[in-house]
Design an enzyme around this catalytic site. Structure first.
Site, PDB file in Angstrom:
ATOM      1  N   LYS A 119       0.833  -1.204   0.000  1.00 22.06           N
ATOM      2  CA  LYS A 119       0.000   0.000   0.000  1.00 22.06           C
ATOM      3  C   LYS A 119       0.875   1.265   0.000  1.00 22.06           C
ATOM      4  CE  LYS A 119      -4.111  -2.053   2.021  1.00 22.06           C
ATOM      5  NZ  LYS A 119      -4.886  -2.300   3.228  1.00 22.06           N
ATOM      6  N   LYS A 198      -5.478  -8.596 -13.404  1.00 20.32           N
ATOM      7  CA  LYS A 198      -6.476  -8.813 -12.354  1.00 20.32           C
ATOM      8  C   LYS A 198      -7.424  -7.606 -12.320  1.00 20.32           C
ATOM      9  CE  LYS A 198      -6.596  -8.554  -7.292  1.00 20.32           C
ATOM     10  NZ  LYS A 198      -7.395  -7.854  -6.656  1.00 20.32           N
ATOM     11  N   LYS A 201      -9.876  -2.017  -8.665  1.00 27.33           N
ATOM     12  CA  LYS A 201     -10.187  -0.588  -8.801  1.00 27.33           C
ATOM     13  C   LYS A 201      -8.908   0.226  -8.947  1.00 27.33           C
ATOM     14  CE  LYS A 201     -10.846   0.154  -3.838  1.00 27.33           C
ATOM     15  NZ  LYS A 201     -10.824  -1.248  -3.408  1.00 27.33           N
TER      16      LYS A 201
HETATM   17  P1  ADP Z   1      -9.578  -4.076  -5.393  1.00 31.74           P
HETATM   18  O1  ADP Z   1      -8.455  -4.952  -5.904  1.00 31.74           O
HETATM   19  O2  ADP Z   1     -10.499  -3.674  -6.485  1.00 31.74           O
HETATM   20  O3  ADP Z   1      -9.060  -2.906  -4.581  1.00 31.74           O
HETATM   21  P2  ADP Z   1     -10.245  -5.177  -2.847  1.00 31.74           P
HETATM   22  O4  ADP Z   1      -8.812  -5.404  -2.537  1.00 31.74           O
HETATM   23  O5  ADP Z   1     -10.990  -4.096  -2.123  1.00 31.74           O
HETATM   24  O6  ADP Z   1     -10.424  -4.984  -4.429  1.00 31.74           O
HETATM   25  O7  ADP Z   1     -11.001  -6.572  -2.687  1.00 31.74           O
HETATM   26  C1  ADP Z   1     -12.141  -6.824  -1.903  1.00 31.74           C
HETATM   27  C2  ADP Z   1     -12.409  -8.319  -2.006  1.00 31.74           C
HETATM   28  O8  ADP Z   1     -12.692  -8.723  -3.368  1.00 31.74           O
HETATM   29  C3  ADP Z   1     -11.213  -9.155  -1.558  1.00 31.74           C
HETATM   30  O9  ADP Z   1     -11.710 -10.245  -0.789  1.00 31.74           O
HETATM   31  C4  ADP Z   1     -10.582  -9.656  -2.845  1.00 31.74           C
HETATM   32  O10 ADP Z   1      -9.964 -10.919  -2.654  1.00 31.74           O
HETATM   33  C5  ADP Z   1     -11.781  -9.754  -3.797  1.00 31.74           C
HETATM   34  N1  ADP Z   1     -11.340  -9.423  -5.181  1.00 31.74           N
HETATM   35  C6  ADP Z   1     -10.920  -8.216  -5.626  1.00 31.74           C
HETATM   36  N2  ADP Z   1     -10.588  -8.258  -6.936  1.00 31.74           N
HETATM   37  C7  ADP Z   1     -10.803  -9.527  -7.345  1.00 31.74           C
HETATM   38  C8  ADP Z   1     -10.635 -10.209  -8.610  1.00 31.74           C
HETATM   39  N3  ADP Z   1     -10.205  -9.583  -9.690  1.00 31.74           N
HETATM   40  N4  ADP Z   1     -10.945 -11.530  -8.658  1.00 31.74           N
HETATM   41  C9  ADP Z   1     -11.390 -12.185  -7.537  1.00 31.74           C
HETATM   42  N5  ADP Z   1     -11.566 -11.604  -6.338  1.00 31.74           N
HETATM   43  C10 ADP Z   1     -11.282 -10.288  -6.221  1.00 31.74           C
END
Ligand code: ADP
Ligand code: TRP
Length: 328
Positions: A119, A198, A201
């Site tokens: 982060k 992947k 956001k």
């Molecule tokens: P981002 O990567 O968009 O910031 P977060 O880290 O807030 O998403 O993820 C919130 C939840 O969604 C976590 O449990 C994460 O494992 C799941 N998640 C996020 N992106 C994906 C993805 N591309 N495929 C599967 N699970 C995901």
């Protein structure tokens, strides 16, 4: 490994309100979490709004994100009859337990946390809150004596820290906490974004779960493809459209679509089919979301009742903790 079936399942999961959810969050996190409803003796789902403060430092933005994520959960099938839904900040015992656990937390344990380093590398301010994020997460889990915590692979280390702290506390002060088992969703493949990385956001490559439907359409129509001719055979394994579309299909549907690509389905047609699948799948949830959005009192009642139930469990644990450490 899930705990032995002899133990009543107590499942807990948290999600940060830190931006609009995308379909990767749905297939990778929300749907698998909600699948425990009715199967576990108790399931707790909470909105990690205190955690989100490590990255969202605008009161109005946090307020909006908190409201949105509750509607998202309700739209996706959260059932207040069988599960508990609340905001982390509604139960102040989370921060009280966090302090107590932090007095047992070796600095080295936090210094080794990968997510903190990642982060900070991304440009998030290196605050004490960001550094002690895993201790708050341990408190979130231990407070409810949860024995099963379904998380994505990115949270594995945080679960290990939670287990370390539970064991350390139990050794120092007597058996107080259930040591939770992580359930890492290795089976849920990483959902690719419209550019093939992947979906996240942070990469600007998402298909939004809700919000403006036109934005979802634009994202789907903009999925990156290779330069194969209209009617050339396509390889479903390398086709991002197929890799996203298959999430909406059962095994037979996946096979049929893969064959269509092999038989030369033009990418433009494939995108239209995906858009239709997206609308059919999320349309009813969208409608449900709108219905809940029109009833703010009902939504408030659900989280207030959820928080009251959560608080009863949290208070019971805190009584034990205060007694064990010498505060009672
Ligand atoms: P981002 O990567 O968009 O910031 P977060 O880290 O807030 O998403 O993820 C919130 C939840 O969604 C976590 O449990 C994460 O494992 C799941 N998640 C996020 N992106 C994906 C993805 N591309 N495929 C599967 N699970 C995901
Ligand atoms: N750190 C988790 C994430 O970013 C969210 C979270 C906070 C959580 N507390 C939790 C998840 C407790 C499971 C259990 O996805």
């Amino acid at each position: 490994m899930p705990p032995s079936p002899a133990l009543p399942l107590r499942v807990l999961s948290g999600i940060q309100p830190s931006g609009q959810l995308h379909i990767g969050n749905y297939f990778g996190s929300i749907r698998p979490n909600l699948s425990y409803q009715g199967k576990a003796e108790q399931s707790f789902f909470f909105v990690a709004d205190l955690h989100a403060m490590t990255t969202v430092q605008d009161g109005n933005a946090l307020r909006r994100a908190r409201e949105d994520i509750i509607l998202d959960y309700l739209a996706c099938g959260f059932d207040p009859a069988t599960s508990v839904l609340y905001f982390q900040s509604q139960v102040p015992e989370h921060t009280e337990l966090m302090w107590i656990l932090s007095t047992l937390t070796p600095m080295g344990l936090l210094e080794r946390a990968v997510s903190y380093k990642e982060k900070v590398e991304k440009g998030i301010a290196a605050s004490a809150g960001l550094f002690t994020y895993p201790v708050l997460m341990a408190a979130d889990i231990l407070l409810y004596q949860a024995n099963l915590v379904p998380v994505g692979r990115d949270q594995k280390q945080h679960l290990e820290i939670t287990r370390d702290l539970a064991i350390k506390f139990n050794n120092a002060f007597g058996d107080t906490f259930t040591v939770p088992e992580p359930l890492i969703r290795e089976d849920v493949a990483v959902v690719p974004g419209v550019d093939g990385q992947k979906m996240s956001k942070s990469y600007g490559n998402t298909i939004p779960l809700f919000g403006d439907e036109k934005a979802a359409k634009k994202a789907i129509m903009g999925i990156v493809t290779d330069s194969k001719g209209m009617n050339d055979a396509k390889d479903p394994e390398t086709c991002i459209i197929y890799q996203i579309h298959k999430l909406f299909l059962d095994a037979a549907g996946q096979k049929a679509l893969a064959d269509e690509y092999r038989n030369g389905l033009p990418y433009g047609e494939g995108k239209k089919k995906l858009l239709q699948a997206y609308s059919d799948f999320f349309g009813p949830m969208r409608a449900k979301r709108e219905a809940f959005a029109a009833k703010p009192d009902l939504v408030r009642q659900i989280t207030e009742e959820g928080a009251a139930k959560a608080k009863r469990v949290a208070e019971e644990t805190m009584r034990k903790v205060r007694k064990a450490v010498g505060l009672l």
